[in-house]
Design a protein around this motif. Structure first.
Motif, PDB file in Angstrom:
ATOM      1  N   LYS A 239      32.570  35.202  57.284  1.00  0.00           N
ATOM      2  CA  LYS A 239      32.192  33.541  57.554  1.00  0.00           C
ATOM      3  C   LYS A 239      31.822  32.903  56.415  1.00  0.00           C
ATOM      4  O   LYS A 239      32.222  31.482  56.350  1.00  0.00           O
ATOM      5  CB  LYS A 239      30.944  33.657  58.932  1.00  0.00           C
ATOM      6  CG  LYS A 239      31.295  33.934  60.148  1.00  0.00           C
ATOM      7  CD  LYS A 239      29.989  33.859  60.983  1.00  0.00           C
ATOM      8  CE  LYS A 239      30.719  33.961  62.401  1.00  0.00           C
ATOM      9  NZ  LYS A 239      31.338  35.262  62.790  1.00  0.00           N
ATOM     10  N   ASN A 240      31.064  33.436  55.438  1.00  0.00           N
ATOM     11  CA  ASN A 240      30.560  32.758  54.294  1.00  0.00           C
ATOM     12  C   ASN A 240      32.066  32.535  53.651  1.00  0.00           C
ATOM     13  O   ASN A 240      32.006  31.234  52.912  1.00  0.00           O
ATOM     14  CB  ASN A 240      29.834  33.627  53.326  1.00  0.00           C
ATOM     15  CG  ASN A 240      28.827  32.874  52.637  1.00  0.00           C
ATOM     16  OD1 ASN A 240      28.363  31.823  52.931  1.00  0.00           O
ATOM     17  ND2 ASN A 240      28.639  33.271  51.152  1.00  0.00           N
ATOM     18  N   PRO A 246      38.144  28.952  51.229  1.00  0.00           N
ATOM     19  CA  PRO A 246      39.321  28.821  52.348  1.00  0.00           C
ATOM     20  C   PRO A 246      40.533  29.435  51.889  1.00  0.00           C
ATOM     21  O   PRO A 246      41.253  29.972  52.713  1.00  0.00           O
ATOM     22  CB  PRO A 246      39.245  27.095  52.630  1.00  0.00           C
ATOM     23  CG  PRO A 246      38.568  26.739  51.733  1.00  0.00           C
ATOM     24  CD  PRO A 246      37.455  27.547  51.091  1.00  0.00           C
ATOM     25  N   ALA A 247      40.788  29.277  50.518  1.00  0.00           N
ATOM     26  CA  ALA A 247      41.886  29.991  49.765  1.00  0.00           C
ATOM     27  C   ALA A 247      41.866  31.180  50.018  1.00  0.00           C
ATOM     28  O   ALA A 247      43.038  32.086  50.257  1.00  0.00           O
ATOM     29  CB  ALA A 247      42.192  29.341  48.479  1.00  0.00           C
ATOM     30  N   LYS A 248      40.719  31.991  49.716  1.00  0.00           N
ATOM     31  CA  LYS A 248      40.527  33.337  49.745  1.00  0.00           C
ATOM     32  C   LYS A 248      40.764  33.847  51.192  1.00  0.00           C
ATOM     33  O   LYS A 248      41.493  34.856  51.379  1.00  0.00           O
ATOM     34  CB  LYS A 248      39.261  33.729  49.012  1.00  0.00           C
ATOM     35  CG  LYS A 248      38.943  35.261  49.179  1.00  0.00           C
ATOM     36  CD  LYS A 248      37.527  35.735  48.635  1.00  0.00           C
ATOM     37  CE  LYS A 248      37.400  35.353  47.018  1.00  0.00           C
ATOM     38  NZ  LYS A 248      36.084  36.042  46.743  1.00  0.00           N
ATOM     39  N   GLN A 304      48.299  24.173  52.898  1.00  0.00           N
ATOM     40  CA  GLN A 304      47.633  23.040  52.345  1.00  0.00           C
ATOM     41  C   GLN A 304      46.829  23.429  51.092  1.00  0.00           C
ATOM     42  O   GLN A 304      45.943  22.715  50.639  1.00  0.00           O
ATOM     43  CB  GLN A 304      46.457  22.582  53.872  1.00  0.00           C
ATOM     44  CG  GLN A 304      46.997  21.952  54.849  1.00  0.00           C
ATOM     45  CD  GLN A 304      46.136  21.561  55.716  1.00  0.00           C
ATOM     46  OE1 GLN A 304      44.889  21.706  55.460  1.00  0.00           O
ATOM     47  NE2 GLN A 304      46.446  21.008  56.985  1.00  0.00           N
ATOM     48  N   ILE A 305      47.359  24.409  50.569  1.00  0.00           N
ATOM     49  CA  ILE A 305      46.758  24.766  49.086  1.00  0.00           C
ATOM     50  C   ILE A 305      47.787  24.349  47.951  1.00  0.00           C
ATOM     51  O   ILE A 305      48.829  25.135  48.122  1.00  0.00           O
ATOM     52  CB  ILE A 305      46.200  26.192  49.114  1.00  0.00           C
ATOM     53  CG1 ILE A 305      45.380  26.598  50.315  1.00  0.00           C
ATOM     54  CG2 ILE A 305      45.560  26.687  47.865  1.00  0.00           C
ATOM     55  CD1 ILE A 305      45.009  28.008  50.507  1.00  0.00           C
ATOM     56  N   PRO A 306      47.200  23.692  46.931  1.00  0.00           N
ATOM     57  CA  PRO A 306      48.249  23.432  45.968  1.00  0.00           C
ATOM     58  C   PRO A 306      48.794  24.842  45.347  1.00  0.00           C
ATOM     59  O   PRO A 306      48.058  25.698  45.290  1.00  0.00           O
ATOM     60  CB  PRO A 306      47.285  22.876  44.931  1.00  0.00           C
ATOM     61  CG  PRO A 306      46.325  22.160  45.614  1.00  0.00           C
ATOM     62  CD  PRO A 306      46.168  23.188  46.852  1.00  0.00           C
ATOM     63  N   THR A 375      37.753  40.580  46.556  1.00  0.00           N
ATOM     64  CA  THR A 375      36.823  39.678  45.875  1.00  0.00           C
ATOM     65  C   THR A 375      37.431  38.878  44.612  1.00  0.00           C
ATOM     66  O   THR A 375      37.298  37.818  44.412  1.00  0.00           O
ATOM     67  CB  THR A 375      35.699  40.225  45.633  1.00  0.00           C
ATOM     68  OG1 THR A 375      34.927  40.796  46.837  1.00  0.00           O
ATOM     69  CG2 THR A 375      34.436  39.403  45.025  1.00  0.00           C
ATOM     70  N   GLU A 376      37.904  39.875  43.688  1.00  0.00           N
ATOM     71  CA  GLU A 376      38.457  39.416  42.509  1.00  0.00           C
ATOM     72  C   GLU A 376      39.635  38.592  42.663  1.00  0.00           C
ATOM     73  O   GLU A 376      40.084  37.398  41.987  1.00  0.00           O
ATOM     74  CB  GLU A 376      38.230  40.480  41.585  1.00  0.00           C
ATOM     75  CG  GLU A 376      37.016  40.956  41.246  1.00  0.00           C
ATOM     76  CD  GLU A 376      35.975  39.991  40.851  1.00  0.00           C
ATOM     77  OE1 GLU A 376      36.143  39.488  39.758  1.00  0.00           O
ATOM     78  OE2 GLU A 376      34.980  39.972  41.476  1.00  0.00           O
ATOM     79  N   VAL A 377      40.535  39.355  43.304  1.00  0.00           N
ATOM     80  CA  VAL A 377      42.176  38.927  43.074  1.00  0.00           C
ATOM     81  C   VAL A 377      42.169  37.527  44.127  1.00  0.00           C
ATOM     82  O   VAL A 377      42.834  36.696  43.803  1.00  0.00           O
ATOM     83  CB  VAL A 377      43.054  39.984  43.670  1.00  0.00           C
ATOM     84  CG1 VAL A 377      44.486  39.228  43.818  1.00  0.00           C
ATOM     85  CG2 VAL A 377      43.053  40.957  42.550  1.00  0.00           C
ATOM     86  N   GLY A 378      41.331  37.516  44.965  1.00  0.00           N
ATOM     87  CA  GLY A 378      41.145  36.408  46.170  1.00  0.00           C
ATOM     88  C   GLY A 378      40.597  35.088  45.774  1.00  0.00           C
ATOM     89  O   GLY A 378      40.915  34.048  45.965  1.00  0.00           O
ATOM     90  N   ARG A 379      39.781  35.426  44.397  1.00  0.00           N
ATOM     91  CA  ARG A 379      39.301  34.243  43.563  1.00  0.00           C
ATOM     92  C   ARG A 379      40.497  33.518  42.913  1.00  0.00           C
ATOM     93  O   ARG A 379      40.128  32.392  42.332  1.00  0.00           O
ATOM     94  CB  ARG A 379      38.124  34.342  42.999  1.00  0.00           C
ATOM     95  CG  ARG A 379      37.422  33.556  42.426  1.00  0.00           C
ATOM     96  CD  ARG A 379      35.976  33.730  41.753  1.00  0.00           C
ATOM     97  NE  ARG A 379      36.404  34.421  40.476  1.00  0.00           N
ATOM     98  CZ  ARG A 379      36.051  35.641  40.429  1.00  0.00           C
ATOM     99  NH1 ARG A 379      35.397  36.459  41.261  1.00  0.00           N
ATOM    100  NH2 ARG A 379      36.361  36.275  39.187  1.00  0.00           N
TER     101      ARG A 379
END
Length: 448
Positions: A239-240, A246-248, A304-306, A375-379
């Motif tokens: 949820k956080n 939102p891209a992650k 909706q993400i560049p 956590t890392e790749v999703g950022r």
């Protein structure tokens, strides 16, 4: 391999090894403290033997964790100088506090390892508890620093300058609690299943059964409780992420197109070219409900993400699916084990139960590695989310691929040494504490 890929690979390698060492170093002291407490209250030397054996394991992982953690500290400055130049004054506080917690842990561990028969027995036990608490605090503080990278707070970014710095606000950013909670529970689950699995294997082999059966019960209980709590912390964390990154979330759940009543996707192969997730199971509206508490809430997708800000969906989605699948498997084992110890005590010595825990031995750490990959790749492509891209932070120094090869060799060697030391420690336990021949006949006969 260019410098950028080599630098990222080197950090991934270092983190991948360190996270295992640090998780075990954080959690094992609590197992040790429980066993020690039982010994002090009952006088049963079996638990004294378990405590002393586990304390040697704690010492091994403390040393290897200290080495790998020190390497990581240097790598941050050497590989990512632009990042540390800007971020150091902002999120440096949790790192400095982590250093303090580490020193406290080292001092307490020294008292614990060498204080037996020299100090008050409860004082020695208390120092073991301090080892666990300070190790846990170290982990929380490091995760708080990582959470800041996902949710940078405590400064104003104006005209490319970082001003009005507030280190306290930076440390207690909006992501720190959910990440720290999820990571700490994951460490208990992973370490619990790994330790329980090793002892289950020894019981299965009928080696020092009484010793390993008692150790198994302590570790398995920690593992079961943590595995049951983990989905709750995962829900808080997800949820956080939905609110802050939102891209992650889109990469984790393979949401390629924005839609209301977004389905929860299980499995599948994302195809960004067509905007489809092939071979997936879809549960309509469930992702919207799980992320936002509303079955019809729209979930932002890749459309909706560049393009230059989209995280790698394939790696992130597969890693997330692996983490969830292994978490569910461990949850099922945990529920079964708690039912057994509460309602079906006669099943505690069944061979199939031992085999289940043996199968689960590596699963917790695989899930931890998959979670950190998310956590890392999703950022990506950000090193400081929304402010500094990873590529802009890498060192201009040439030759990074060679240091990557060197550090790969070092970590493989370090891991081999740790495995050898643990193997020797387990064999030593067998020689020192083998009192199972007569005392464990009943237990042995129950194994079938």
């Amino acid at each position: 391999m260019d410098n950028f890929i080599a630098a990222r690979s080197q950090m991934a390698l270092s983190l991948g090894f360190h996270i295992i060492f640090s998780c075990i170093g954080m959690v094992m002291p609590f197992f040790m403290a429980v066993s020690h407490f039982i010994y002090l209250k009952t006088g049963n030397t079996l638990y004294k033997n378990i405590t002393r054996a586990w304390s040697k394991g704690v010492a091994i992982f403390f040393a290897t964790g200290a080495v790998s953690g020190t390497v990581l500290s240097f790598e941050l400055g050497l590989l990512w100088p632009a990042f540390m130049e800007k971020a150091g004054p902002i999120f440096g506080m949790p790192f400095s506090l982590e250093g303090t917690a580490f020193f406290i842990e080292a001092i307490a561990l020294g008292f614990y390892l060498y204080g037996w028969d020299k100090f008050n027995k409860w004082f020695v036990w208390a120092t073991g508890v301090v080892v666990g608490i300070s190790g846990l605090l170290s982990g929380i503080l490091v995760v708080a620093a990582n959470a800041w990278m996902n949710n940078p707070k405590g400064f104003d970014f104006i005209n490319g300058e970082y001003i009005n710095i507030d280190p306290i606000k930076a440390m207690f950013n909006d992501a720190w609690f959910s990440q720290a909670l999820h990571m700490c529970i994951a460490a208990f689950a992973a370490t619990g299943f790994a330790v329980a699995g090793v002892h289950a294997f020894m019981v299965y082999r009928k080696k020092n059964i009484r010793f390993h059966a008692a150790a198994f019960k302590i570790a398995a209980t920690f593992a079961a409780v943590a595995a049951i709590l983990q989905p709750l912390s995962g829900d808080i964390s997800a949820k956080n992420v939905a609110r802050l990154q939102p891209a992650k979330l889109a990469a984790m759940e393979a949401v390629l197109k924005t839609e209301a009543a977004a389905p929860l996707i299980i499995g599948g192969i994302p195809d960004t070219a067509t905007g489809q997730v092939n071979y997936a199971i879809r549960l309509p509206g469930l992702l919207s409900f799980m992320a936002y508490g509303d079955m019809h809430h729209p979930v932002k997708g890749y459309d909706q993400i560049p393009k230059e800000e989209q995280p790698p969906v394939m790696v992130t989605h597969f890693s997330f699916q692996i983490m969830v699948a292994l978490g569910i498997f461990m949850l099922l084992i945990a529920v079964l084990y708690l039912i057994i110890i509460l309602k079906k005590k006669s099943w505690q010595n069944k061979t199939w139960l031992l085999r289940l825990f043996m199968l689960a031995t590596p699963m917790g750490f695989i899930a931890v590695e998959a979670g950190w990959t998310v956590t890392e790749v999703g950022r990506q492509p950000w090193i400081i989310y929304g402010i500094m891209k990873t590529r802009d932070a890498v060192t201009p120094m040439p030759g990074i691929p060679y240091t990557f090869y060197l550090f790969t060799a070092v970590y493989i060697s370090l891991s081999a040494i740790v495995v050898f030391m643990l193997y020797r420690q387990i064999k030593m336990v067998g020689k020192l504490y083998d009192n199972s021949d007569n005392e464990a006949l009943t237990f042995s006969h129950d194994l079938h």
